[in-house]
Design an enzyme around this catalytic site. Structure first.
Site, PDB file in Angstrom:
ATOM      1  N   LYS A 194      81.227  31.033   2.736  1.00 16.21           N
ATOM      2  CA  LYS A 194      82.016  31.455   1.575  1.00 16.21           C
ATOM      3  C   LYS A 194      82.303  32.951   1.697  1.00 16.21           C
ATOM      4  O   LYS A 194      81.422  33.779   1.480  1.00 16.21           O
ATOM      5  CB  LYS A 194      81.279  31.169   0.269  1.00 16.21           C
ATOM      6  CG  LYS A 194      82.045  31.630  -0.980  1.00 16.21           C
ATOM      7  CD  LYS A 194      81.229  31.365  -2.234  1.00 16.21           C
ATOM      8  CE  LYS A 194      81.976  31.856  -3.476  1.00 16.21           C
ATOM      9  NZ  LYS A 194      82.081  33.318  -3.529  1.00 16.21           N
TER      10      LYS A 194
ATOM     11  N   ASP B 168      75.459  42.955  12.394  1.00 12.62           N
ATOM     12  CA  ASP B 168      76.417  43.872  13.015  1.00 12.62           C
ATOM     13  C   ASP B 168      75.786  45.219  13.342  1.00 12.62           C
ATOM     14  O   ASP B 168      76.128  45.856  14.348  1.00 12.62           O
ATOM     15  CB  ASP B 168      77.630  44.065  12.105  1.00 12.62           C
ATOM     16  CG  ASP B 168      78.495  42.809  12.014  1.00 12.62           C
ATOM     17  OD1 ASP B 168      78.353  41.941  12.892  1.00 12.62           O
ATOM     18  OD2 ASP B 168      79.288  42.691  11.056  1.00 12.62           O
TER      19      ASP B 168
ATOM     20  N   SER C 112      77.960  33.521   0.408  1.00 13.83           N
ATOM     21  CA  SER C 112      78.554  34.672  -0.255  1.00 13.83           C
ATOM     22  C   SER C 112      77.766  35.959  -0.006  1.00 13.83           C
ATOM     23  O   SER C 112      77.742  36.474   1.100  1.00 13.83           O
ATOM     24  CB  SER C 112      78.678  34.368  -1.753  1.00 13.83           C
ATOM     25  OG  SER C 112      79.499  35.297  -2.405  1.00 13.83           O
TER      26      SER C 112
END
Length: 704
Positions: free
Chosen positions: A495, A480, A469
């Site tokens: 998740k 990224d 999560s």
């Protein structure tokens, strides 16, 4: 949070039609029917992906509930299963009709089977078993079906208990042998004595087990049933009874109001396991580990006997608001009885908060390390302690020590606060998007809007298969942006959804006020995506550098749960990658060369294969002679592989700086001891040591 428009839609759409007169049903049944009706209405109105309440949904609820009732397949037979299976496509109809026939029938059948089995174990264990017969048993419920009838169930339990007695015998024999090696005057027990004691220990174990089963109430079972209905939507949509919601809030905030004692249930007593340093119990001083709590008395109230009381019920009596008094009547280890009065206060569970250390590097300068166990936040106090503020403090402490790089450890971090992770990501980058969130068909982008960068040096984030999560959001964003090197297992948990709590009482008409509280729903209302457009759902985050892990051959993660939400993709956001490029390929190559030669990682590789093979080893031979041989082989391997990822490394940790802000010298010494023990564990962490080496390589790379 659910936006106000959606709440209005929910409130305006919730219609409750009574199909039975209130006089025809018990209060408990009426409350259960109201609860299920409101649960379905809220889920259909507010869940990210509402489901059709049809036969497919009914099947899913049925299978989830049967796992809850008897996952190990040790009570039901195929006969009872077949009876319940007649409802496999009727649960949806029952939800519409407000019927609880399936639930009530399941409890009746389960209770009958528990009573039947509870009558078996005493008789089976009353005399020596046949330890020479060549027979086997399959323990793993996923590798066997329900037995046909009670006759077969009786034989299964004979083997099941025999397996445990045989194991107990071998353990006792080995313990006696070890004791004799250090004390040759020890009077050795005969096999008959060992065997008899083994049967008695197993008998007592099941006596305790069935006493605990007796304490499971209809409300407990109904909560499980409601949870199966919610979990059919997705694995993270759950029903929380009021006391479970309170426990969740404590876990996510890292604090509670109470006395600061860890308790357990043993032989009908509530036993003190440990005392939280700095807590009210610790300051008062009389309550000690192994004390047995007999009674609990509120100020100006009557004493409540907690003998044979369920642990959660006893805890509810002992917890209470800050400033209130509670008196515990305890039996001390020496048998004396003492009344101990403690003033409750806020208890900080320090182990759940961020903490840091400094690793010494002879060539690259000191390296900072921050362990973040969860993305915590105090849901009841906006000014309360939270993960983002604590991370800022830890980073500042490290910067003041002139560190050359920071490792953030998110291993086993299951997530938590979404705003918290956005704030933490912003500490390492200039302003920009952190995560994309889909609410229905609408996209929201959560940004770091502060152009300040608290730390701009080399950064490594360490994850594993249990990082989920919010942990995945942070790792994905830093990956990224090319801001950090992500190191860890083959993938994180996977998740990619966001949940919010909804108080069911808010949607129940005043007609049913006397049934409140109903509890809460934690439901999936959003799905999050990386800023590159991909989702972490099911796939997780694949680290830049993958290290061997003991669980690498075992299926772990969201994709292995029942009825997870699907992986999807959306458009990417515009963002500027970090201004210093990372040569990941070179870092990975250098790491792979070290790992290949590292004896610790060789052990981890072997341990992972052994663990996977053990899970596939379905049939257990119950011949004592054969079991003894197999047990000894397994013990040797288990002892060997227990050291996997726990070998002493050359990691050197700088002595902690302990500011003199704690007046209590005793507490200060305990804190110092805990830090010392934590540092010792860090120096035995093979994965962390390799991550430290990767950081050293990264520092060299960025100096050029």
């Amino acid at each position: 949070m659910i936006n106000s428009r959606k709440l209005i839609i929910i409130l305006s759409s919730l219609l409750f039609v009574l199909l039975f007169s209130s006089n025809s049903l018990s209060d408990d049944t009426r409350k259960e029917e109201v609860l299920l009706t409101k649960t379905i209405e809220i889920l259909q109105a507010a869940h990210f992906s509402p489901k059709a309440i049809d036969d497919t949904f009914s099947e899913q609820v049925f299978h989830l509930y049967m796992q809850t009732l008897d996952y190990n397949k040790i009570y039901f037979t195929q006969e009872q299963y077949s009876i319940l299976e007649t409802y496999i496509h009727k649960i949806d109809d029952e939800l519409r009709e407000q019927s609880l026939d399936f639930f009530i029938l399941s409890l009746e059948l389960l209770q009958n089977q528990i009573e039947f089995v509870s009558s078996l174990y005493t008789e089976i264990l009353s005399q020596p078993l046949d330890y020479d017969t060549e027979e086997s048993i399959v323990i793993d419920p996923e590798q066997r079906t329900f037995v046909k009838n009670n006759a077969e169930l009786t034989d299964f339990w004979r083997k099941f208990l025999k397996y445990q007695v045989v194991d107990e015998i071998v353990v006792s024999e080995d313990n006696q042998k070890k004791e004799f090696e250090t004390n040759d005057t020890l009077t050795l027990k005969t096999f008959d004595e060992i065997e008899k004691e083994a049967r008695e220990r197993i008998r007592k174990r099941y006596e305790t087990r069935f006493k605990r089963l007796e304490k499971i109430t209809k409300d407990d079972r109904f909560s499980s049933y409601a949870n199966c209905i919610t979990s059919a939507y997705d694995p993270h949509t759950n029903y929380f009874p009021p006391k479970e919601k309170e426990d969740f809030d404590i876990r996510i905030s890292g604090k509670l109001e109470g006395i600061g004692a860890t308790l357990s249930e043993k032989d009908g007593y509530i036993r003190v396991v440990s005392i939280v340093p700095g807590s009210p119990s610790w300051k008062q001083g009389d309550l000690q580990p192994n004390d047995l709590i007999q009674k609990v008395t509120q100020k100006d109230g009557e004493a409540v006997d907690v003998g044979d009381m369920r642990l959660d019920e006893a805890v509810q009596l002992i917890r209470g608001p800050k400033g209130t008094e509670v008196t515990l009547t305890v039996k001390k280890v020496d048998g004396t009885i003492m009344d101990i009065t403690i003033v409750r206060d806020i208890v900080q569970l320090e182990e759940q908060y961020a903490r840091s250390a400094i690793f010494n590097s002879p060539t690259q300068g000191d390296i900072g390390y921050i362990y973040l166990p969860q993305f915590y936040v105090d849901m009841n106090d906006r000014k309360g302690r939270n993960c983002a503020d604590d991370m800022r403090l830890e980073i500042e402490k490290l910067k003041n020590e002139n560190i050359s790089g920071i490792i953030v450890d998110l291993r086993d971090n299951g997530g938590g606060s979404l705003p918290g992770v956005v704030d933490i990501a912003g500490l390492f980058i200039e302003k920009g998007p952190i995560v994309q969130v889909m609410v229905g068909t609408n996209k929201q982008v959560l940004y770091d809007k502060d152009a300040r960068v608290q730390y701009n040096g080399p950064l490594v984030i360490l994850v594993n298969s249990f990082s989920a999560s919010a942990s995945e959001i942070l790792a994905a964003a830093m990956q990224d942006y090319s801001r950090a090197v992500i190191v860890g297992t083959q993938s994180t948990y996977g998740k990619g959804t966001v949940q919010r709590f909804v108080d069911i009482d808010r949607f129940v008409e005043s007609t049913y006020n006397n049934y409140k509280p109903f509890g809460s729903l934690k439901l999936t209302i959003q799905k999050f995506y990386r800023i590159n457009g991909g989702s972490t759902q099911l796939k997780g985050v694949v680290p830049d550098i993958i290290l061997p892990d003991i669980y690498q051959h075992i299926e772990i993660g969201e994709k292995d749960l029942d009825y997870p939400m699907a992986w999807t993709e959306i458009d990417k956001e515009k963002y500027q990658t970090w201004n210093q490029k990372l040569n990941i390929r070179k870092l990975a190559r250098l790491s792979a060369q070290r790992v290949e030669k590292d004896s610790g990682f060789v052990l981890i590789q072997d341990a992972s294969t052994w663990l996977a093979d053990k899970r596939q080893d379905s049939a257990i031979n119950l011949s004592l002679t054969e079991y003894r041989v197999k047990k000894h082989i397994d013990n040797e391997l288990a002892e060997k592989y227990a050291q996997a990822n726990k070998n002493k490394t050359q990691l050197q940790i700088k002595a902690p700086y302990m500011p003199a802000t704690i007046e209590d010298v005793g507490l200060d010494s305990i804190k110092t001891q805990r830090i010392s023990e934590w540092h010792q564990k860090l120096t035995e962490d093979v994965t962390l040591y390799e991550t430290y080496k990767i950081m050293c390589d990264l520092i060299r790379q960025q100096k050029r």
